[in-house]
Design an enzyme around this catalytic site. Structure first.
Site, mmCIF file in Angstrom:
data_model
loop_
_atom_site.group_PDB
_atom_site.id
_atom_site.type_symbol
_atom_site.label_atom_id
_atom_site.label_comp_id
_atom_site.label_asym_id
_atom_site.label_seq_id
_atom_site.Cartn_x
_atom_site.Cartn_y
_atom_site.Cartn_z
ATOM 1 N N LYS A 186 38.192 33.005 40.484
ATOM 2 C CA LYS A 186 38.211 34.422 40.153
ATOM 3 C C LYS A 186 36.812 35.058 40.311
ATOM 4 O O LYS A 186 35.829 34.359 40.548
ATOM 5 C CB LYS A 186 38.731 34.613 38.718
ATOM 6 C CG LYS A 186 40.187 34.175 38.523
ATOM 7 C CD LYS A 186 41.137 34.903 39.456
ATOM 8 C CE LYS A 186 42.579 34.906 38.992
ATOM 9 N NZ LYS A 186 43.315 33.654 39.183
HETATM 10 C C1 PLP Z 1 44.727 33.533 38.224
HETATM 11 C C2 PLP Z 1 45.809 34.407 37.748
HETATM 12 C C3 PLP Z 1 46.465 34.200 36.529
HETATM 13 C C4 PLP Z 1 46.298 32.962 35.701
HETATM 14 O O1 PLP Z 1 45.007 32.628 35.376
HETATM 15 P P1 PLP Z 1 44.583 31.104 35.087
HETATM 16 O O2 PLP Z 1 43.257 31.265 34.421
HETATM 17 O O3 PLP Z 1 44.465 30.402 36.403
HETATM 18 O O4 PLP Z 1 45.586 30.510 34.196
HETATM 19 C C5 PLP Z 1 47.399 35.131 36.112
HETATM 20 N N1 PLP Z 1 47.693 36.196 36.855
HETATM 21 C C6 PLP Z 1 47.107 36.429 38.043
HETATM 22 C C7 PLP Z 1 47.460 37.654 38.800
HETATM 23 C C8 PLP Z 1 46.159 35.530 38.538
HETATM 24 O O5 PLP Z 1 45.611 35.747 39.733
#
Ligand code: PLP
Length: 399
Positions: A186
């Site tokens: 992210k």
């Molecule tokens: C990455 C992501 C999540 C989940 O996050 P994690 O930290 O990997 O559990 C939820 N929604 C979206 C749109 C994402 O891109």
């Protein structure tokens, strides 16, 4: 979505401060931690940046969405409107919360549209899970108005949109709760973590208790705390929070580089006949993690999805075929392949996941490509990348 590209001395220093005391847990051990409260510090940075009264960091973006749903009271038989273009985590969170996901159509913003939500509302709709995909935003003010009018809870999944704004206001701060992810890919990362932000104090109290077995976090004797609600353990560790602090300090730099790199790639193709850019309702607020655009038809988009990586434009995503981000390949959901029986198997209102009928979403998705924007690109990488991108599309479009 490249926070990991900037992992360095700053992150190591923050982590070392935790390792020096050895207090790896975010709660308790007040004396031994020598005033170091990394999770709390990260929460203060988040709420200040996002303009919410509260932020609570937890173990992942998935547990953030799950906790937000549960603490907003979304559960058995409640319907949650969600787009079919998202990360599968949202479906997991809704289903394991005991609720019923109902897919709404998206539009050229690549997120739920007002019309898509309206068409999916039933007497059982409790919440809308609005997912700001690929760094940009929905028409979030119009969608909030709709939710207010229809008495629906708006929860934003801004996991892919850290730092993005709409008309100057942070994505994630429009609804009753906003959810973020700091997983490894992210915009900023903690390795693994997430956050729920809200300006509703009662909701915040529930969320911070829910993610820690119901602890009320009152007083300084953890064992003596009371448990107003049942919860789970979705705690973040101090080590993860420490990484996040260093990354938050780099957020503006990350956004600035992404926006500049995206501008260069966008300018290389924006004038090509047959290329239509994704609708970004507030271009200034775009976090610019991806450049997304539509081609005239599915065949051309598929060909571009194959040809661009061959031409050296890596980080090209044809989401329509993606295993994790669009419903077409979610066979495990269509078959409800869960290890145990979920509440939805008892629900009268369970939709037919085997035959999702989303012609509008399919229409946008089948013609769409996204290019991931990296921050480590040098000008000598970016310029040839831009020309290869233009040449390849030109060739495919016969332009
Ligand atoms: C990455 C992501 C999540 C989940 O996050 P994690 O930290 O990997 O559990 C939820 N929604 C979206 C749109 C994402 O891109």
């Amino acid at each position: 979505m490249p926070g990991f590209e900037l992992f360095g001395e700053e992150e190591r220093r923050e982590v070392m401060e935790v390792l020096e005391t050895g207090v790896l847990m975010r709660y308790g051990f007040d004396g031994a931690r020598k005033g170091r409260w990394k999770a709390r510090e990260l929460e203060a940075m988040l709420s200040e940046r996002l303009g919410t009264s509260h932020a609570h960091v937890c173990s992942s973006g998935t547990t953030a969405v799950f906790s937000a749903l549960c603490c907003c009271g979304v559960g058995a038989d409640d319907e949650v409107i969600v787009p079919a273009f998202t990360f599968v985590a949202d479906l997991e969170a809704i289903l394991f919360a005991g609720a019923v996901p109902v897919f709404g159509e998206i539009d050229d913003t690549l997120t739920l549209s007002v019309e898509g939500i309206e068409a999916a509302i039933t007497p059982r709709t409790k919440a809308v899970l609005l997912v700001h995909m690929c760094g940009s935003m929905a028409r979030v003010d119009a969608i909030r108005d709709l939710c207010d009018r229809r008495g629906l809870i708006l929860i934003e999944d801004a996991a892919q949109a850290m730092g993005a704004t709409y008309k100057g206001q942070a994505l994630g701060s429009f609804g009753k709760a906003g959810c973020f992810s700091f997983d490894y890919v992210k915009t900023i990362t903690c390795a693994e973590a997430g956050a729920v932000v809200t300006s509703d104090s009662a909701l915040f109290d529930k969320v911070q208790a829910f993610t820690d077995h119901g602890h009320d976090h009152v007083g300084s004797d953890r064992g003596a705390e009371t448990h107003p609600i049942l919860g789970m353990n979705f705690r973040i560790s101090e080590l993860h929070a420490a990484v996040g602090i260093a990354q938050m300090r780099k957020l503006d730099r990350i956004l600035a580089v992404q926006r500049e790199n995206k501008r260069i790639l966008k300018e290389a193709i924006a004038d090509l006949p047959g290329v239509t850019m994704r609708n970004v309702p507030d271009p200034q607020g775009d976090s610019a993690t991806f450049l997304s655009f539509f081609l005239p038809d599915e065949a051309t988009a598929r060909a571009a999805g194959r040809e661009l990586p061959k031409a050296g434009v890596d980080g090209t995503f044809y989401w329509y075929d993606n295993n994790w981000h669009y419903i077409r390949k979610w066979d495990h959901i269509k078959q409800m392949a869960t290890p145990q029986r979920l509440h939805i198997s008892l629900a009268q209102n369970a939709p037919l996941f085997t035959r999702p009928d989303l012609p509008v979403s399919d229409g946008w998705m089948s013609r769409m490509l996204s290019l991931q924007i990296k921050i480590g690109w040098s000008p000598s990488d970016l310029e040839p990348r831009a020309s290869r991108l233009r040449e390849t599309l030109q060739r495919l479009l016969g332009a």
